[in-house]
Scaffold this motif. Structure first.
Motif, PDB file in Angstrom:
ATOM      1  N   LYS A  82     -44.373  54.438  -9.847  1.00 55.33           N
ATOM      2  CA  LYS A  82     -43.497  54.211 -11.009  1.00 55.33           C
ATOM      3  C   LYS A  82     -42.364  55.233 -11.071  1.00 55.33           C
ATOM      4  O   LYS A  82     -41.187  54.872 -11.196  1.00 55.33           O
ATOM      5  CB  LYS A  82     -44.324  54.279 -12.303  1.00 55.33           C
ATOM      6  CG  LYS A  82     -45.529  53.375 -12.358  1.00 55.33           C
ATOM      7  CD  LYS A  82     -46.226  53.442 -13.701  1.00 55.33           C
ATOM      8  CE  LYS A  82     -46.756  54.835 -14.046  1.00 55.33           C
ATOM      9  NZ  LYS A  82     -47.798  55.305 -13.133  1.00 55.33           N
ATOM     10  N   THR A  83     -42.734  56.528 -11.011  1.00 52.62           N
ATOM     11  CA  THR A  83     -41.714  57.573 -11.130  1.00 52.62           C
ATOM     12  C   THR A  83     -40.760  57.539  -9.945  1.00 52.62           C
ATOM     13  O   THR A  83     -39.552  57.758 -10.103  1.00 52.62           O
ATOM     14  CB  THR A  83     -42.388  58.952 -11.245  1.00 52.62           C
ATOM     15  OG1 THR A  83     -43.120  59.007 -12.471  1.00 52.62           O
ATOM     16  CG2 THR A  83     -41.362  60.071 -11.227  1.00 52.62           C
ATOM     17  N   THR A  84     -41.276  57.270  -8.756  1.00 47.33           N
ATOM     18  CA  THR A  84     -40.394  57.174  -7.590  1.00 47.33           C
ATOM     19  C   THR A  84     -39.384  56.059  -7.778  1.00 47.33           C
ATOM     20  O   THR A  84     -38.205  56.198  -7.421  1.00 47.33           O
ATOM     21  CB  THR A  84     -41.221  56.940  -6.315  1.00 47.33           C
ATOM     22  OG1 THR A  84     -42.099  58.037  -6.119  1.00 47.33           O
ATOM     23  CG2 THR A  84     -40.323  56.805  -5.106  1.00 47.33           C
ATOM     24  N   THR A  85     -39.825  54.931  -8.340  1.00 45.66           N
ATOM     25  CA  THR A  85     -38.898  53.828  -8.611  1.00 45.66           C
ATOM     26  C   THR A  85     -37.780  54.270  -9.544  1.00 45.66           C
ATOM     27  O   THR A  85     -36.599  53.973  -9.317  1.00 45.66           O
ATOM     28  CB  THR A  85     -39.658  52.637  -9.219  1.00 45.66           C
ATOM     29  OG1 THR A  85     -40.680  52.214  -8.318  1.00 45.66           O
ATOM     30  CG2 THR A  85     -38.715  51.481  -9.498  1.00 45.66           C
ATOM     31  N   LEU A  86     -38.139  54.996 -10.591  1.00 49.05           N
ATOM     32  CA  LEU A  86     -37.132  55.506 -11.518  1.00 49.05           C
ATOM     33  C   LEU A  86     -36.158  56.447 -10.821  1.00 49.05           C
ATOM     34  O   LEU A  86     -34.938  56.387 -11.042  1.00 49.05           O
ATOM     35  CB  LEU A  86     -37.823  56.228 -12.678  1.00 49.05           C
ATOM     36  CG  LEU A  86     -37.583  55.631 -14.068  1.00 49.05           C
ATOM     37  CD1 LEU A  86     -38.132  54.211 -14.105  1.00 49.05           C
ATOM     38  CD2 LEU A  86     -38.280  56.468 -15.135  1.00 49.05           C
ATOM     39  N   ARG A  87     -36.673  57.323  -9.978  1.00 52.78           N
ATOM     40  CA  ARG A  87     -35.813  58.282  -9.280  1.00 52.78           C
ATOM     41  C   ARG A  87     -34.883  57.565  -8.291  1.00 52.78           C
ATOM     42  O   ARG A  87     -33.759  58.002  -8.071  1.00 52.78           O
ATOM     43  CB  ARG A  87     -36.666  59.322  -8.562  1.00 52.78           C
ATOM     44  CG  ARG A  87     -37.459  60.222  -9.514  1.00 52.78           C
ATOM     45  CD  ARG A  87     -38.373  61.168  -8.758  1.00 52.78           C
ATOM     46  NE  ARG A  87     -37.615  62.093  -7.935  1.00 52.78           N
ATOM     47  CZ  ARG A  87     -37.076  63.214  -8.367  1.00 52.78           C
ATOM     48  NH1 ARG A  87     -37.203  63.559  -9.645  1.00 52.78           N
ATOM     49  NH2 ARG A  87     -36.405  63.998  -7.552  1.00 52.78           N
ATOM     50  N   LEU A  88     -35.329  56.480  -7.713  1.00 50.54           N
ATOM     51  CA  LEU A  88     -34.469  55.690  -6.822  1.00 50.54           C
ATOM     52  C   LEU A  88     -33.348  55.032  -7.623  1.00 50.54           C
ATOM     53  O   LEU A  88     -32.191  54.986  -7.180  1.00 50.54           O
ATOM     54  CB  LEU A  88     -35.300  54.635  -6.099  1.00 50.54           C
ATOM     55  CG  LEU A  88     -36.299  55.148  -5.058  1.00 50.54           C
ATOM     56  CD1 LEU A  88     -37.227  54.038  -4.612  1.00 50.54           C
ATOM     57  CD2 LEU A  88     -35.565  55.738  -3.860  1.00 50.54           C
ATOM     58  N   ILE A  89     -33.683  54.526  -8.802  1.00 48.71           N
ATOM     59  CA  ILE A  89     -32.665  53.902  -9.637  1.00 48.71           C
ATOM     60  C   ILE A  89     -31.625  54.927 -10.088  1.00 48.71           C
ATOM     61  O   ILE A  89     -30.425  54.660 -10.086  1.00 48.71           O
ATOM     62  CB  ILE A  89     -33.315  53.225 -10.858  1.00 48.71           C
ATOM     63  CG1 ILE A  89     -34.225  52.080 -10.410  1.00 48.71           C
ATOM     64  CG2 ILE A  89     -32.254  52.700 -11.826  1.00 48.71           C
ATOM     65  CD1 ILE A  89     -35.066  51.495 -11.529  1.00 48.71           C
TER      66      ILE A  89
END
Length: 956
Positions: A652-659
Motif C-alpha cells: 500500500k505505502t509503496t503504491t502511494l510513494r510511486l504515485i
C-alpha cells in the motif's frame, strides 16, 4: 562514520518503507546515488587524503631490501606492540569511565547534573602536552608530590614515564569523546524500554547492562572510534612520557632525515587506522538512528537513593585529576613567575589572535566540506559512500608531524606560492580534524527523519531546496558541534603548525611548547590559561547544542516576540459549525450526509460519470528481487476518495510513494490529470507532480510553527499566502495554534496540521498514508469523520491507505483490497463487503463463518437450512461449496427445542457476540444488542436474516 553528537533511537518505518531500507535497492531500481553529490564528496575525500598518499609514494620508492630491513629492524616489534597496547588500553578505559559517567549524569538524580555534564567534557580543552608536563611536575622524579612526601620518608613514587603514565594521561583526556557521544545517545533513548525492564523487577544494574548498554552501543562505538584514532595519532604525551610508539618514532626519524623509514612507520599507523575503522563499521552496520513519532525520548530519572550524594565522588575525582591538577599548576607557574628573565618569551595577545584566526578558518572550512560527505553517507548508504566517508578519517590518526612534512614536500615541489602561508596551515588542520565535523554532521542528518525531506519535495521543493529549508536548519546544531571540535583541536595543534606556519606566525600552542621545552614554565602559564579559556568556550558549543535544546531555544526566542497561543484543545468544527459531536452523535453519519458530487456515490456506475484524475496501468516495483507492487492497474475519478486496504507489507505505502514520485516504478505507467508522469521513458519527481501527501507520522517540520508548516508549499506572495493559511487553519479548527510548534500539539492536532499543509498548494491528488494509525481508538474515530468532512468540503481527489477495515469502508467511495502487491478486488465498500471475489477479501473485511453447502434439487442445503439459489452467490460449475455467514446475518432466539446451543459470549459494549454450536457440530457467530443477554448453554433457534445473497466459494 561516527560522531560526537549522534541522536540514536529506534525508528518505526511503514512496512514497505522498512523493507526497502533493510533490503536495499533492486537491480530494477534506477534510483542511485546523486551524481553531483557523489562527485563533490569524492573531491573532498580525494583532497584530504593527498598528504596520506604522499606517505605511500615515499614508502613505495624504497627498494625491497631497504624496506625489508626497515620492517625487520630491531625494536620495530616493540614499537608496534606499544602502539597497539596503548590504543586498546586507552580506548577500553575510556569506555569504562565514560559510559557509567554518562549514565549517572543523564538517567539518574545525581545532584548538579548540568554542571557535571560540562565539567566532565572540559578535559578536551586541555592540550595533552600541557597535561603531560603537569603530571610530570607532580609525579615525576623530584616532583612536587614526591618533594612534599620526602619528610615522611617517601623517597620515590610509582613511575610516571612509559606505558602506565601514558595510558593514564591519555585516558584522562580522551574519555570525553566517548562521554559526549554516549550522553547524546542516552538523551535520545526511548525511555519506555527502561520502564519495561524495571517493571520486570530488573534492578538498576540489570537495566544498565541488559537494556541501556546494548541500545546505545552505536553511540559508544562512535566515541570509542574517535578515542582510538586520537590515541593512535597523539604525539605530545608519548614524547614527554618517553614511550616508544609510532608517532614518537616517526618524529625522531624525520628529525634524523630518515624520511623513508618514517614513511614506512607511517604506513604501519595508517594500517592500524584502517583496522580501527573496520571494527567500528561492523559495530555500526546495524544502527538505525532517526527518531520516531511514537517513542518517548523525554527526560527520565532513576533515583539513586542513599547513593545519590556518595556518587558525586566519581565525577569529582575525574574532574579534579583532569582539570584542577593542570589548571592549578598553570596558576602556580603564573604566581611564581619565570625563574629567569627571557625577553624572547614575553607573551603577546597576537598569539591568541593567530590561534583563533587559523582555528576558526579551519572550523568553517571543515564544516562546509563535511556536509556533502556526511549527507551522502547518511542518506545514501552504500559501499562507495562508506568508502568516501572513511577516507576522511585516515588523516585523523596520522601524526600532525607527518601531515605537516608531507605538505612541506608537496608545497615546495608543486605549489611553492602556498608554502608557509596561513591557507596551508588551515588545510593541514582540515586534513587532521575533518572527521570530527563529518561525524557530528552525519549524526545530525541521521536524526532528521527522511520524511521531512519527502514532505518538502511533495510540496514543490527540489532536493536542494528541501535541504536548504529543512535539513540544514535541523542539522545546524550538529554542524556547529563539529565545527567547535575542529576549532578546539586546531587551538591545540602543535607539530603541523610548527612546520607550516608563516615566518614569525606564533600561536598559543607553539609558544607554550617552546617555553616548556626550554623550562620557562612561568612564561607558559599565561598563554596556556588563555588557551584553556578559549577552548572552554568552544566546548560549550558541543555540550549545549543538542538538537532538542536548540529547538527549545529557537521556540522560546520566537515566542518572546509575541504572545504565543494558549495550548488547549480547540473544538473541531463539524458540518453545522458546532463541533465534532454534531458529526459523531447527531444521528447522521458522514456517509449519509454527503452532498454535491459525492451524493449517492456508492457504485462504479456513478463514479464513472466523472473524469479520471489519477490512473495506474500495470505499475510494478521490486526491492531486492521481490515484488512490492506487482502489476497494479486502477483509476481514480475527480472528487473521489479511493481507500487502499490490505495487510501490512502488501504494497500500500509503496503504491502511494510511486504515485507521489518518491519512488520510481520498475514498469508500467502513471498518469495524473491525463499527463504521463512515469513510464519507461518518463519520470517526473515528486516536486514536479501536483500531488500532496499526509505521512503516517505527519512529518511536521519541528523548527517551524503551525502557520509556517501550512505555508511551506505556498508561493511567497505574503498577502495571498497569509489569507490562505488563515482560511486553512480555520477549516481545520486550529486558528488559535498558528504560533505553536508541533511538539506542543496533540496527535489529532498534528494530523490536522499535516492535512492543512498538504491541501495548501491545492493538489490535484491528495495521498494519505495511514493518517490515523498513530491516534488512540477514540480519537481515531473522531478524526476519521473530521478528515473526511474536510476532504469533501474542498472536493479533492484522494487516495487513503489503511489496514483498518472500518476506516476503509466508512471513508472511501470505492475501496481496493491489496494482497502481495496485487489488487484482489476494487469496488464500492458495500459491494466488497457483501460480494467479495475471494476468500482473502471476505476474511480480511470482517469476521465470518463458513458453512458447508451443496446444490441439490434446485436449492442450497446447509446446516442452517435450505436456501434458494438467488440467496447464495454460487460459484460457476461448483456444487460443493462453503457459504460465508457473518455475525450480522445470524439471528437467535431462546428455545427449548432450538437447533443450536450458546457455547461462548463476548460483551463488546454496544453489542454482544455469541458463539453458537449447531446440531451437526458446526459453529457460527451472532451479534446481538447489549440488551439481549443469554447465558452460555442456552438452547436457541438459529436463523439467517440477511436479505442479500450470501457469498459462497468452492469447498476447500
Amino acid at each position: 562514520m561516527s560522531s560526537l553528537s549522534p541522536f540514536e533511537t529506534v525508528d518505526d518505518y511503514p512496512d514497505e518503507e522498512h523493507r526497502r531500507r533493510e533490503d536495499g535497492p533492486d537491480e530494477d531500481d534506477d534510483e542511485r546515488m546523486p551524481v553531483g553529490l557523489t562527485l563533490l564528496a569524492g573531491a573532498v575525500a580525494a583532497t584530504v587524503v593527498i598528504p596520506v598518499v604522499w606517505i605511500g609514494v615515499v614508502a613505495l620508492s624504497v627498494d625491497l631490501d631497504r624496506a625489508a630491513s626497515i620492517v625487520l629492524r630491531r625494536g620495530m616489534l616493540d614499537v608496534l606492540l606499544n602502539t597497539v597496547v596503548l590504543i586498546v588500553a586507552v580506548t577500553t578505559l575510556s569506555v569504562l569511565i565514560a559510559v557509567p559517567l554518562a549514565f549517572l549524569t543523564v538517567l539518574t538524580d545525581l545532584p548538579f547534573k548540568r554542571f557535571w555534564i560540562v565539567a566532565l567534557s572540559l578535559p578536551l580543552v586541555v592540550p595533552s602536552f600541557v597535561s603531560a608536563f603537569s603530571f610530570v611536575s607532580v609525579w615525576g622524579p623530584q616532583g612536587r608530590l614526591q618533594s612534599a612526601l620526602a619528610p615522611f620518608g617517601v623517597e620515590s613514587l610509582p613511575e610516571i614515564y612509559g606505558m602506565p603514565g601514558t595510558v593514564f594521561v591519555l585516558t584522562l583526556y580522551n574519555y570525553p569523546f566517548v562521554y559526549l557521544t554516549t550522553i547524546a545517545g542516552l538523551r535520545a533513548l526511548d525511555k519506555t524500554y527502561v520502564d519495561a525492564a524495571r517493571s520486570l523487577e530488573t534492578g538498576i544494574r540489570g537495566v544498565f547492562v541488559r537494556i541501556v548498554l546494548p541500545m546505545v552501543k552505536p553511540a559508544i562505538a562512535a566515541g570509542a572510534l574517535l578515542t582510538a584514532l586520537e590515541t593512535a595519532g597523539d604525539f605530545g604525551v608519548p614524547a614527554i612520557l618517553r614511550l616508544s610508539v609510532f608517532t614518537r618514532q616517526i618524529y625522531l626519524e624525520y628529525n634524523a632525515l630518515a624520511h623513508d623509514y618514517a614513511a614506512m612507520l607511517s604506513l604501519h599507523l595508517v594500517a592500524i587506522t584502517l583496522v580501527i575503522l573496520l571494527v567500528e563499521s561492523q559495530v555500526r552496520s546495524h544502527e538505525r538512528i532517526h527518531g520516531s513519532a511514537r517513542g518517548n525520548s523525554g527526560p527520565y530519572t532513576i533515583r539513586l537513593g542513599r547513593w545519590r550524594w556518595p556518587a558525586l565522588i566519581v565525577p569529582a575525582v575525574i574532574v579534579a585529576l583532569a582539570i584542577l591538577v593542570p589548571v592549578g599548576f598553570l596558576f602556580s607557574w603564573l604566581v611564581t613567575g619565570p625563574d629567569a628573565y627571557a625577553g624572547s618569551f614575553g607573551f603577546e595577545p597576537g598569539y591568541a589572535i593567530n590561534s583563533v584566526y587559523v582555528s576558526a578558518l579551519a572550523a568553517a572550512v571543515a564544516a562546509c566540506l563535511a556536509l556533502p560527505v556526511a549527507y551522502l553517507a547518511a542518506r545514501h548508504p552504500a559501499p562507495l559512500s562508506g568508502t568516501l566517508e572513511r577516507a576522511t578519517y585516515v588523516g585523523f590518526a596520522v601524526p600532525g608531524v607527518v601531515i605537516g612534512l608531507s605538505l612541506v614536500y608537496f608545497a615546495t615541489r608543486y605549489l611553492p606560492s602556498v608554502y608557509q602561508t596561513v591557507p596551508l596551515v588551515v588545510f593541514a588542520y582540515v586534513v587532521l580534524y575533518l572527521p570530527l565535523a563529518v561525524g557530528s554532521t552525519r549524526a545530525a542528518i541521521l536524526y532528521v527523519n527522511p520524511q521531512f525531506v519527502e514532505a518538502a519535495r511533495s510540496l514543490g521543493n527540489t532536493p536542494f531546496q528541501a535541504f536548504r529549508r529543512i535539513t540544514l536548519p535541523l542539522v545546524f546544531p550538529g554542524v556547529v558541534a563539529g565545527a567547535a571540535l575542529v576549532f578546539l583541536h586546531g587551538m591545540k595543534e602543535l607539530p603541523a603548525t610548527l612546520l607550516l606556519r608563516p615566518i614569525g606566525f606564533d600561536t598559543l600552542a607553539t609558544f607554550i611548547w617552546a617555553a616548556e621545552r626550554n623550562a620557562y614554565y612561568g612564561y607558559a602559564a599565561v598563554p596556556a590559561l588563555v588557551l584553556v579559556f578559549i577552548s572552554g568556550l568552544s566546548i560549550l558549543g558541543v555540550v549545549s547544542r543538542e538538537y532538542p535544546d536548540a529547538l527549545a531555544a529557537l521556540r522560546k526566542w520566537r515566542q518572546n516576540r509575541g504572545d504565543a497561543a494558549d495550548v488547549g484543545e480547540e473544538p473541531f468544527p463539524g458540518p453545522d459549525g458546532t463541533g465534532d459531536r454534531a458529526v459523531m452523535d447527531g444521528g447522521t453519519t458522514v456517509d449519509a450526509a454527503r452532498t454535491g458530487s459525492r451524493a449517492g456515490s456508492t457504485d462504479d456506475e456513478d463514479s464513472g460519470e466523472r473524469e479520471v484524475v489519477l490512473e495506474l496501468e500495470d505499475v510494478r516495483k521490486r526491492y531486492d528481487g521481490r515484488p512490492a507492487v506487482d502489476g497494479i492497474s486502477l483509476s481514480v475519478r475527480r472528487g473521489e476518495i479511493l481507500t487502499l486496504l490490505g495487510p501490512s507489507g502488501c504494497g500500500k505505502t509503496t503504491t502511494l510513494r510511486l504515485i507521489d514520485g518518491l519512488e520510481r516504478p520498475g514498469g508500467g505507467t502513471i498518469r495524473i490529470d491525463g499527463e504521463t508522469v512515469a513510464n519507461e521513458e518518463t519520470y517526473r519527481p515528486a516536486e514536479e507532480r501536483d500531488v500532496g501527501i499526509v505521512f503516517q507520522e505527519f512529518a511536521l517540520f519541528p523548527h517551524k510553527t503551525v502557520a509556517e508548516n501550512v505555508a511551506f508549499g505556498l508561493e511567497d506572495d505574503d498577502g495571498e499566502r497569509a489569507n490562505a493559511v488563515a482560511e486553512l487553519l480555520e477549516l481545520v479548527g486550529l486558528s488559535a495554534y498558528r504560533d505553536s510548534y508541533p511538539d506542543e500539539l496533540s496527535g489529532g492536532q498534528k494530523q490536522r496540521v499535516a492535512l492543512a499543509r498538504s491541501l495548501a498548494p491545492r493538489p490535484e491528488v491528495l495521498l494519505l498514508d495511514e493518517p490515523l494509525s498513530n491516534l488512540d481508538a477514540g480519537l481515531r474515530a473522531r478524526m476519521r469523520n473530521s478528515v473526511q468532512r474536510i476532504l469533501e468540503e474542498v472536493d479533492v481527489t484522494a487516495v487513503w491507505v489503511t489496514h483498518n477495515q472500518e476506516e476503509a469502508l466508512s471513508v472511501g467511495d470505492r475501496t481496493a483490497v491489496m494482497n502481495a502487491g496485487r489488487i484482489e478486488q476494487l469496488a464500492s465498500p458495500r459491494a466488497l463487503y457483501m460480494e467479495p471475489d475471494s476468500r482473502m477479501v471476505a476474511d480480511f473485511l470482517g469476521r465470518g463463518d463458513y458453512l458447508p453447502g451443496r446444490l441439490e434439487g434446485g436449492v442450497v442445503e446447509t446446516p442452517l437450512g435450505a436456501f434458494e439459489p438467488d440467496r447464495v452467490s454460487l460459484p460457476e460449475t461448483e456444487r460443493a461449496i462453503e457459504v460465508l455467514v457473518r455475525p450480522d446475518d445470524v439471528a437467535i432466539a431462546p428455545s427449548s427445542t432450538g437447533d443450536g446451543r450458546i457455547v461462548g459470549r463476548q460483551f463488546n459494549g454496544e453489542t454482544v457476540r455469541y458463539r453458537i454450536e449447531l446440531e451437526g457440530g458446526e459453529r457460527v457467530s451472532s451479534r446481538q444488542s447489549h440488551d439481549d443477554w443469554y447465558d452460555v448453554g442456552t438452547s436457541v433457534d438459529v436463523s439467517v436474516t440477511a436479505t442479500h445473497a450470501l457469498p459462497a466459494f468452492p469447498r476447500a
